[in-house]
Design an enzyme around this catalytic site. Structure first.
Site, PDB file in Angstrom:
ATOM      1  CG  ASN A  51      -0.355  -0.182   2.514  1.00 61.35           C
ATOM      2  OD1 ASN A  51       0.852  -0.038   2.638  1.00 61.35           O
ATOM      3  ND2 ASN A  51      -1.155  -0.474   3.525  1.00 61.35           N
ATOM      4  NE  ARG A  65       2.402   2.350  12.310  1.00 58.21           N
ATOM      5  CZ  ARG A  65       1.884   2.134  11.093  1.00 58.21           C
ATOM      6  NH1 ARG A  65       1.337   3.135  10.419  1.00 58.21           N
ATOM      7  NH2 ARG A  65       1.866   0.931  10.571  1.00 58.21           N
ATOM      8  CD  GLN A  85      -4.034   4.163  14.199  1.00 56.70           C
ATOM      9  OE1 GLN A  85      -4.007   5.266  13.709  1.00 56.70           O
ATOM     10  NE2 GLN A  85      -3.815   3.097  13.483  1.00 56.70           N
ATOM     11  CG  HIS A  98      -4.289   3.982   9.990  1.00 54.16           C
ATOM     12  ND1 HIS A  98      -3.427   3.484  10.925  1.00 54.16           N
ATOM     13  CD2 HIS A  98      -3.626   3.897   8.810  1.00 54.16           C
ATOM     14  CE1 HIS A  98      -2.312   3.098  10.338  1.00 54.16           C
ATOM     15  NE2 HIS A  98      -2.407   3.335   9.057  1.00 54.16           N
TER      16      HIS A  98
HETATM   17  P1  NAD Z   1      10.504   1.926   3.900  1.00 56.13           P
HETATM   18  O1  NAD Z   1      11.136   0.928   4.804  1.00 56.13           O
HETATM   19  O2  NAD Z   1      10.525   1.686   2.448  1.00 56.13           O
HETATM   20  O3  NAD Z   1      11.133   3.379   4.137  1.00 56.13           O
HETATM   21  C1  NAD Z   1      11.378   3.916   5.386  1.00 56.13           C
HETATM   22  C2  NAD Z   1      12.547   4.893   5.252  1.00 56.13           C
HETATM   23  O4  NAD Z   1      12.691   5.573   6.494  1.00 56.13           O
HETATM   24  C3  NAD Z   1      13.873   4.178   4.961  1.00 56.13           C
HETATM   25  O5  NAD Z   1      14.480   4.759   3.819  1.00 56.13           O
HETATM   26  C4  NAD Z   1      14.691   4.431   6.223  1.00 56.13           C
HETATM   27  O6  NAD Z   1      16.074   4.545   5.980  1.00 56.13           O
HETATM   28  C5  NAD Z   1      14.087   5.749   6.711  1.00 56.13           C
HETATM   29  N1  NAD Z   1      14.378   6.009   8.124  1.00 56.13           N
HETATM   30  C6  NAD Z   1      14.322   5.147   9.154  1.00 56.13           C
HETATM   31  N2  NAD Z   1      14.672   5.782  10.286  1.00 56.13           N
HETATM   32  C7  NAD Z   1      14.930   7.060   9.973  1.00 56.13           C
HETATM   33  C8  NAD Z   1      15.347   8.199  10.718  1.00 56.13           C
HETATM   34  N3  NAD Z   1      15.591   8.110  12.049  1.00 56.13           N
HETATM   35  N4  NAD Z   1      15.498   9.375  10.071  1.00 56.13           N
HETATM   36  C9  NAD Z   1      15.313   9.455   8.717  1.00 56.13           C
HETATM   37  N5  NAD Z   1      14.915   8.402   7.958  1.00 56.13           N
HETATM   38  C10 NAD Z   1      14.727   7.220   8.578  1.00 56.13           C
HETATM   39  O7  NAD Z   1       9.017   2.069   4.436  1.00 56.13           O
HETATM   40  P2  NAD Z   1       7.742   2.633   3.661  1.00 56.13           P
HETATM   41  O8  NAD Z   1       7.082   1.544   2.919  1.00 56.13           O
HETATM   42  O9  NAD Z   1       8.136   3.872   2.943  1.00 56.13           O
HETATM   43  O10 NAD Z   1       6.800   2.968   4.918  1.00 56.13           O
HETATM   44  C11 NAD Z   1       7.199   3.900   5.895  1.00 56.13           C
HETATM   45  C12 NAD Z   1       6.230   3.851   7.077  1.00 56.13           C
HETATM   46  O11 NAD Z   1       4.960   4.344   6.676  1.00 56.13           O
HETATM   47  C13 NAD Z   1       5.915   2.432   7.590  1.00 56.13           C
HETATM   48  O12 NAD Z   1       6.911   1.939   8.442  1.00 56.13           O
HETATM   49  C14 NAD Z   1       4.607   2.662   8.311  1.00 56.13           C
HETATM   50  O13 NAD Z   1       4.830   3.044   9.653  1.00 56.13           O
HETATM   51  C15 NAD Z   1       3.975   3.821   7.540  1.00 56.13           C
HETATM   52  N6  NAD Z   1       2.812   3.365   6.737  1.00 56.13           N
HETATM   53  C16 NAD Z   1       1.601   3.905   6.992  1.00 56.13           C
HETATM   54  C17 NAD Z   1       0.483   3.481   6.263  1.00 56.13           C
HETATM   55  C18 NAD Z   1      -0.861   4.094   6.488  1.00 56.13           C
HETATM   56  O14 NAD Z   1      -1.870   3.480   6.108  1.00 56.13           O
HETATM   57  N7  NAD Z   1      -0.962   5.265   7.048  1.00 56.13           N
HETATM   58  C19 NAD Z   1       0.625   2.484   5.300  1.00 56.13           C
HETATM   59  C20 NAD Z   1       1.897   1.993   5.031  1.00 56.13           C
HETATM   60  C21 NAD Z   1       2.989   2.419   5.764  1.00 56.13           C
END
Ligand code: NAD
Length: 381
Positions: free
Chosen positions: A141, A280, A309, A328
């Site tokens: 997603n 989050r 949540q 969400h």
């Molecule tokens: P991903 O793993 O592809 O990307 C996460 C990025 O964050 C990575 O590049 C990582 O290096 C970076 N990162 C981690 N710690 C960091 C820090 N301290 N400072 C800067 N950058 C940092 O993940 P994604 O698929 O892009 O998803 C990201 C987040 O989005 C998920 O972990 C989830 O919590 C959230 N999400 C929310 C929904 C929703 O419905 N709202 C859906 C999917 C994901």
């Protein structure tokens, strides 16, 4: 699992008859490849009665699938079932928080799957100590969330919510009121924290708006990104915050990002900035956001995540000014539901057949962070 089903009942007809078939994602990862599916793509699958389309598959193999949205309180169905459970499948939207106490109570627990993305509802250090595997359905997603984040950026900057309210609940035609906080995005500095799958998709989608783009990530940008002349990389979130007027958050929640956007970091942004948080809730300080909206430091806040949540009735965000939040839902469009249901089945097929789970789906395995978990998460201590 999310609440039991739509309160108005299942739609007799869905708004669209079909959803596009997506075969792969940017970077080359393929879409889910389960051996079969027992659901109709485009139908509601993510609520308890939709069962992620897994019931027949699991029962045919002799397993029992218990589907519940009852996850809180001492006598919740989740807590009652845990001692007899091998696998917990949860969605972030209605998270089954796997605390150290719950993992201890689940002595048979071997696998936790997020039917979506984000494994912060699992206490990862305890899962590691317990020898569990934690997996999520990476990319299922991500594009959905990126589209939602861009929608909310435009909604905030254009003051869409207030304009809509003038013609609906207020029954007015008050142009001056409706535009007194409305701007164009064009020319504005926009940044993302976390340039992973979602963050990169947001940047790509924003490019045609003629904005100046910034991003921050703990990892060095990839070659493709280094070659983008319009992108500025900031190794520190504070530098990013002080450089942009619109900031979209896309890191996982882990010890390094919890409470990152507190009074200090929000204070480092220019007056009248905007934050969109579809990552989050605990990455931002709940009360700092309320304070900043009331003082004018933030001109708007949107996103779709709260903690816990579902949130308690006295949560302050629904009544704070200049917010444009949704529940969400950003990662749960019907298009995404088909993918995360198929992905969950793929993970289960691999696990039940003793085949390796794709590394990109792994967060914890073999006593430590693994796969995507190793590059995107940290664990305390
Ligand atoms: P991903 O793993 O592809 O990307 C996460 C990025 O964050 C990575 O590049 C990582 O290096 C970076 N990162 C981690 N710690 C960091 C820090 N301290 N400072 C800067 N950058 C940092 O993940 P994604 O698929 O892009 O998803 C990201 C987040 O989005 C998920 O972990 C989830 O919590 C959230 N999400 C929310 C929904 C929703 O419905 N709202 C859906 C999917 C994901």
């Amino acid at each position: 699992m999310e609440e039991s089903g739509p309160r108005g009942g299942y739609p007799p007809d869905y708004a669209r008859d079909e959803i596009p078939t997506i075969s792969g994602y940017p970077g080359g990862q393929t879409a889910p490849t389960p051996q079969a599916i027992d659901f109709t793509p485009g139908h509601l699958l993510g609520c308890a009665s939709g069962e992620l389309g897994l019931c027949r598959f699991l029962e045919d193999r002799g397993h029992t699938l218990v589907v519940t949205s009852d996850k809180e309180g001492a006598d919740s169905t989740l807590d009652r079932e845990l001692p007899e459970t091998d696998v917990v499948i949860s969605q972030s939207f209605w998270a089954a928080y796997l605390t150290p106490e719950r993992i201890a109570a689940g002595s048979r627990l071997k696998l936790a799957i997020t039917a979506g993305i984000g494994s912060d509802h699992v206490d990862l250090p305890t899962a590691i100590a317990h020898g569990m595997t934690v997996a999520e359905v990476t990319f299922s997603n991500s594009i959905s969330v990126s589209e939602h984040a861009v929608t909310q950026i435009l909604t905030l900057v254009h003051n869409y919510m207030s304009a809509h309210e003038w013609v609906t609940t207020k029954k007015g035609w008050n142009i001056a009121d409706a535009v007194s906080r409305a701007y164009d995005l064009e020319g504005i500095d926009v940044g993302v924290v976390g340039s992973g799958r979602i963050g990169q998709a947001v940047l790509r989608r924003l490019k045609p708006f003629d904005v100046t783009l910034h991003y921050c990530d703990v990892h060095q940008p990839g070659k493709e990104f280094e070659e983008e002349p319009e992108l500025t990389w900031h190794p520190d979130p504070r530098w990013l915050a002080s450089s942009v007027a619109v900031l979209s958050i896309h890191t996982p929640l882990h010890p390094q990002t919890q409470n990152l956007f507190n009074d200090e970091l929000i204070g480092a942004m220019g007056r009248g900035s905007y934050i969109v948080n579809t990552a989050r809730a605990l990455i931002v300080n709940r009360d700092s956001v309320v304070l900043a909206l009331n003082s004018g430091q933030l001109a708007g806040y949107a996103g779709d995540v709260r903690y816990p949540q579902p949130p308690p009735p006295d949560h302050p965000w629904p009544t704070m000014p200049y917010e444009a939040m949704t529940p969400h839902v950003s990662g749960s469009a019907l298009s995404a539901q088909a993918r995360y249901a198929a992905d969950t089945r793929e993970i289960l097929e691999c696990w039940l057949d003793g085949r390796p789970i794709r590394p990109e789906y792994l967060i914890v395995e073999g006593g430590g962070l693994a796969g995507t978990g190793a590059s995107s998460y940290t664990v305390a201590g």
